[in-house]
Design a protein around this motif. Structure first.
Motif, PDB file in Angstrom:
ATOM      1  N   THR A 105      10.268 -17.864  27.362  1.00  0.00           N
ATOM      2  CA  THR A 105       9.599 -18.826  26.485  1.00  0.00           C
ATOM      3  C   THR A 105       8.095 -18.661  26.692  1.00  0.00           C
ATOM      4  OG1 THR A 105       9.580 -20.587  28.148  1.00  0.00           O
ATOM      5  CG2 THR A 105      11.514 -20.471  26.709  1.00  0.00           C
ATOM      6  N   PRO A 106       7.288 -19.107  25.754  1.00  0.00           N
ATOM      7  CA  PRO A 106       5.831 -18.901  25.894  1.00  0.00           C
ATOM      8  C   PRO A 106       5.246 -19.410  27.203  1.00  0.00           C
ATOM      9  CG  PRO A 106       6.332 -19.618  23.671  1.00  0.00           C
ATOM     10  CD  PRO A 106       7.618 -19.700  24.442  1.00  0.00           C
ATOM     11  N   ASP A 107       5.694 -20.572  27.675  1.00  0.00           N
ATOM     12  CA  ASP A 107       5.082 -21.078  28.898  1.00  0.00           C
ATOM     13  C   ASP A 107       5.665 -20.472  30.167  1.00  0.00           C
ATOM     14  OD1 ASP A 107       7.227 -22.598  27.949  1.00  0.00           O
ATOM     15  OD2 ASP A 107       6.594 -24.415  28.952  1.00  0.00           O
ATOM     16  N   LEU A 108       6.714 -19.675  30.077  1.00  0.00           N
ATOM     17  CA  LEU A 108       7.195 -18.928  31.235  1.00  0.00           C
ATOM     18  C   LEU A 108       6.576 -17.528  31.278  1.00  0.00           C
ATOM     19  CD1 LEU A 108      10.975 -19.888  31.354  1.00  0.00           C
ATOM     20  CD2 LEU A 108       9.113 -20.744  32.788  1.00  0.00           C
ATOM     21  N   VAL A 109       5.975 -17.124  30.178  1.00  0.00           N
ATOM     22  CA  VAL A 109       5.361 -15.790  30.085  1.00  0.00           C
ATOM     23  C   VAL A 109       3.846 -15.867  30.207  1.00  0.00           C
ATOM     24  CG1 VAL A 109       5.027 -13.803  28.572  1.00  0.00           C
ATOM     25  CG2 VAL A 109       7.273 -14.861  28.728  1.00  0.00           C
ATOM     26  N   ALA A 110       3.247 -16.863  29.591  1.00  0.00           N
ATOM     27  CA  ALA A 110       1.779 -16.982  29.563  1.00  0.00           C
ATOM     28  C   ALA A 110       1.300 -17.960  30.625  1.00  0.00           C
ATOM     29  CB  ALA A 110       1.328 -17.452  28.181  1.00  0.00           C
ATOM     30  N   ALA A 111       0.267 -17.569  31.342  1.00  0.00           N
ATOM     31  CA  ALA A 111      -0.343 -18.472  32.325  1.00  0.00           C
ATOM     32  C   ALA A 111      -1.092 -19.579  31.586  1.00  0.00           C
ATOM     33  CB  ALA A 111      -1.297 -17.700  33.233  1.00  0.00           C
ATOM     34  N   SER A 112      -1.336 -20.668  32.273  1.00  0.00           N
ATOM     35  CA  SER A 112      -2.065 -21.769  31.650  1.00  0.00           C
ATOM     36  C   SER A 112      -3.563 -21.500  31.696  1.00  0.00           C
ATOM     37  CB  SER A 112      -1.748 -23.076  32.375  1.00  0.00           C
ATOM     38  OG  SER A 112      -2.262 -23.048  33.691  1.00  0.00           O
ATOM     39  N   GLY A 113      -4.303 -22.250  30.915  1.00  0.00           N
ATOM     40  CA  GLY A 113      -5.750 -22.099  30.902  1.00  0.00           C
ATOM     41  C   GLY A 113      -6.391 -22.494  32.213  1.00  0.00           C
ATOM     42  N   SER A 114      -5.804 -23.462  32.910  1.00  0.00           N
ATOM     43  CA  SER A 114      -6.378 -23.922  34.176  1.00  0.00           C
ATOM     44  C   SER A 114      -5.954 -23.055  35.349  1.00  0.00           C
ATOM     45  CB  SER A 114      -5.946 -25.362  34.453  1.00  0.00           C
ATOM     46  OG  SER A 114      -4.552 -25.411  34.727  1.00  0.00           O
ATOM     47  N   GLY A 115      -4.812 -22.403  35.240  1.00  0.00           N
ATOM     48  CA  GLY A 115      -4.289 -21.621  36.344  1.00  0.00           C
ATOM     49  C   GLY A 115      -3.488 -22.431  37.345  1.00  0.00           C
ATOM     50  N   ILE A 116      -3.348 -23.733  37.118  1.00  0.00           N
ATOM     51  CA  ILE A 116      -2.604 -24.584  38.069  1.00  0.00           C
ATOM     52  C   ILE A 116      -1.707 -25.593  37.358  1.00  0.00           C
ATOM     53  CG2 ILE A 116      -4.251 -24.349  39.963  1.00  0.00           C
ATOM     54  CD1 ILE A 116      -5.386 -27.101  39.140  1.00  0.00           C
ATOM     55  N   ASP A 117      -1.270 -25.291  36.153  1.00  0.00           N
ATOM     56  CA  ASP A 117      -0.479 -26.226  35.358  1.00  0.00           C
ATOM     57  C   ASP A 117       0.862 -26.489  36.034  1.00  0.00           C
ATOM     58  OD1 ASP A 117       0.666 -27.767  33.411  1.00  0.00           O
ATOM     59  OD2 ASP A 117       0.437 -26.314  31.799  1.00  0.00           O
ATOM     60  N   PRO A 118       1.190 -27.759  36.326  1.00  0.00           N
ATOM     61  CA  PRO A 118       2.444 -28.075  37.009  1.00  0.00           C
ATOM     62  C   PRO A 118       3.632 -28.272  36.070  1.00  0.00           C
ATOM     63  CG  PRO A 118       1.160 -30.057  36.777  1.00  0.00           C
ATOM     64  CD  PRO A 118       0.327 -28.934  36.202  1.00  0.00           C
ATOM     65  N   ASP A 119       3.398 -28.245  34.769  1.00  0.00           N
ATOM     66  CA  ASP A 119       4.435 -28.607  33.806  1.00  0.00           C
ATOM     67  C   ASP A 119       4.866 -27.416  32.960  1.00  0.00           C
ATOM     68  OD1 ASP A 119       4.146 -31.307  34.607  1.00  0.00           O
ATOM     69  OD2 ASP A 119       2.483 -31.564  33.214  1.00  0.00           O
ATOM     70  N   ILE A 120       6.105 -27.498  32.499  1.00  0.00           N
ATOM     71  CA  ILE A 120       6.617 -26.554  31.513  1.00  0.00           C
ATOM     72  C   ILE A 120       7.248 -27.369  30.388  1.00  0.00           C
ATOM     73  CG2 ILE A 120       6.989 -24.636  33.111  1.00  0.00           C
ATOM     74  CD1 ILE A 120       9.952 -25.427  33.275  1.00  0.00           C
ATOM     75  N   SER A 121       7.525 -26.703  29.279  1.00  0.00           N
ATOM     76  CA  SER A 121       8.164 -27.389  28.160  1.00  0.00           C
ATOM     77  C   SER A 121       9.638 -27.625  28.479  1.00  0.00           C
ATOM     78  CB  SER A 121       8.041 -26.541  26.892  1.00  0.00           C
ATOM     79  OG  SER A 121       8.820 -25.364  27.022  1.00  0.00           O
ATOM     80  N   PRO A 122      10.253 -28.601  27.823  1.00  0.00           N
ATOM     81  CA  PRO A 122      11.697 -28.779  28.012  1.00  0.00           C
ATOM     82  C   PRO A 122      12.476 -27.506  27.659  1.00  0.00           C
ATOM     83  CG  PRO A 122      10.771 -30.727  26.973  1.00  0.00           C
ATOM     84  CD  PRO A 122       9.676 -29.694  27.012  1.00  0.00           C
ATOM     85  N   ALA A 123      12.026 -26.776  26.635  1.00  0.00           N
ATOM     86  CA  ALA A 123      12.714 -25.532  26.267  1.00  0.00           C
ATOM     87  C   ALA A 123      12.700 -24.531  27.410  1.00  0.00           C
ATOM     88  CB  ALA A 123      12.071 -24.929  25.021  1.00  0.00           C
ATOM     89  N   ALA A 124      11.574 -24.439  28.126  1.00  0.00           N
ATOM     90  CA  ALA A 124      11.479 -23.516  29.257  1.00  0.00           C
ATOM     91  C   ALA A 124      12.396 -23.964  30.395  1.00  0.00           C
ATOM     92  CB  ALA A 124      10.038 -23.422  29.739  1.00  0.00           C
ATOM     93  N   ALA A 125      12.511 -25.250  30.601  1.00  0.00           N
ATOM     94  CA  ALA A 125      13.404 -25.757  31.652  1.00  0.00           C
ATOM     95  C   ALA A 125      14.868 -25.507  31.269  1.00  0.00           C
ATOM     96  CB  ALA A 125      13.156 -27.236  31.889  1.00  0.00           C
ATOM     97  N   TYR A 126      15.228 -25.813  30.025  1.00  0.00           N
ATOM     98  CA  TYR A 126      16.610 -25.598  29.590  1.00  0.00           C
ATOM     99  C   TYR A 126      16.979 -24.113  29.595  1.00  0.00           C
ATOM    100  CZ  TYR A 126      16.913 -30.496  28.183  1.00  0.00           C
ATOM    101  OH  TYR A 126      16.935 -31.864  28.183  1.00  0.00           O
ATOM    102  N   ALA A 127      16.006 -23.232  29.365  1.00  0.00           N
ATOM    103  CA  ALA A 127      16.267 -21.791  29.380  1.00  0.00           C
ATOM    104  C   ALA A 127      16.671 -21.313  30.774  1.00  0.00           C
ATOM    105  CB  ALA A 127      15.035 -21.033  28.901  1.00  0.00           C
ATOM    106  N   GLN A 128      16.339 -22.080  31.809  1.00  0.00           N
ATOM    107  CA  GLN A 128      16.629 -21.681  33.184  1.00  0.00           C
ATOM    108  C   GLN A 128      17.885 -22.340  33.756  1.00  0.00           C
ATOM    109  OE1 GLN A 128      13.033 -21.472  35.774  1.00  0.00           O
ATOM    110  NE2 GLN A 128      12.006 -22.385  34.002  1.00  0.00           N
ATOM    111  N   VAL A 129      18.493 -23.238  33.007  1.00  0.00           N
ATOM    112  CA  VAL A 129      19.636 -24.016  33.516  1.00  0.00           C
ATOM    113  C   VAL A 129      20.773 -23.124  33.992  1.00  0.00           C
ATOM    114  CG1 VAL A 129      21.508 -25.575  32.810  1.00  0.00           C
ATOM    115  CG2 VAL A 129      19.144 -26.157  32.294  1.00  0.00           C
ATOM    116  N   ASP A 130      21.189 -22.149  33.193  1.00  0.00           N
ATOM    117  CA  ASP A 130      22.330 -21.308  33.567  1.00  0.00           C
ATOM    118  C   ASP A 130      22.059 -20.531  34.850  1.00  0.00           C
ATOM    119  OD1 ASP A 130      23.630 -22.188  31.298  1.00  0.00           O
ATOM    120  OD2 ASP A 130      23.117 -20.423  30.107  1.00  0.00           O
TER     121      ASP A 130
END
Length: 177
Positions: A105-130
């Motif tokens: 997902t975009p937020d698992l591939v692209a780094a954040s602008g700050s370099g220390i972002d603690p959050d991901i989108s729900p889609a990125a979290a659900y993509a890792q469930v399995d």
């Protein structure tokens, strides 16, 4: 006349020192502690601050944004959208995720602008469930429900997008055995 002006200057300096050097910092600290205690103290959890992204090693953990792992090194890469280096980095990250069985997902591939972002989108979290469920030998539906319980909505209901704090999610995951 010199001594009068010197005395006035010292009095004004002392007044401003008391107001701006003592009273104001004490007042703002008191208000912060009274109204925003958790945030004023760094929003610390058992494994660090929920305001700073951390690196998690292993398939048994939810992964955050690929921000480098150094919380003191903030800032983006400054690579533009036409950068071949940036595109190659994204391709490598996406391939690594796919090898782990995670849909990129975009937020698992692209780094954040700050370099220390603690959050991901729900889609990125659900993509890792399995992947996380298989690594922990836990049913998928239990891990999915855990993610659903940790989705935070937009601030005040309209600012920002829904997000999942990876540290909070991984701390809750430890109690899921």
């Amino acid at each position: 006349m010199l001594w009068v002006n010197l005395r006035r200057g010292l009095i004004v300096s002392a007044i401003f020192f008391v107001l701006l050097g003592l009273a104001y910092p004490l007042a703002t600290t008191g208000i912060g502690q009274a109204l925003f205690h958790d945030q004023a103290n760094g929003s610390l959890g058992k494994n660090g601050s929920t305001l700073v992204g951390q690196q998690w090693k292993g398939a048994q953990w939810f992964q955050g944004r690929p921000d480098g792992g150094d919380p003191t090194a903030t800032g983006g890469s400054n690579l533009g959208p036409r950068s071949k280096e940036l595109l190659d980095t994204y391709k490598k990250r996406a391939a690594a995720l796919e090898r782990q069985g995670i849909k990129p997902t975009p937020d698992l591939v692209a780094a954040s602008g700050s370099g220390i972002d603690p959050d991901i989108s729900p889609a990125a979290a659900y993509a890792q469930v399995d992947t996380v469920a298989a690594a922990r030998h836990v049913p998928d539906d239990r891990v999915h429900a855990l993610v659903a319980a940790h989705v935070h909505g937009p601030q005040w209901g309209f600012l920002g997008a829904p997000h999942v704090n990876v540290l909070e999610l991984n701390e809750a995951l430890t109690g899921l055995q």
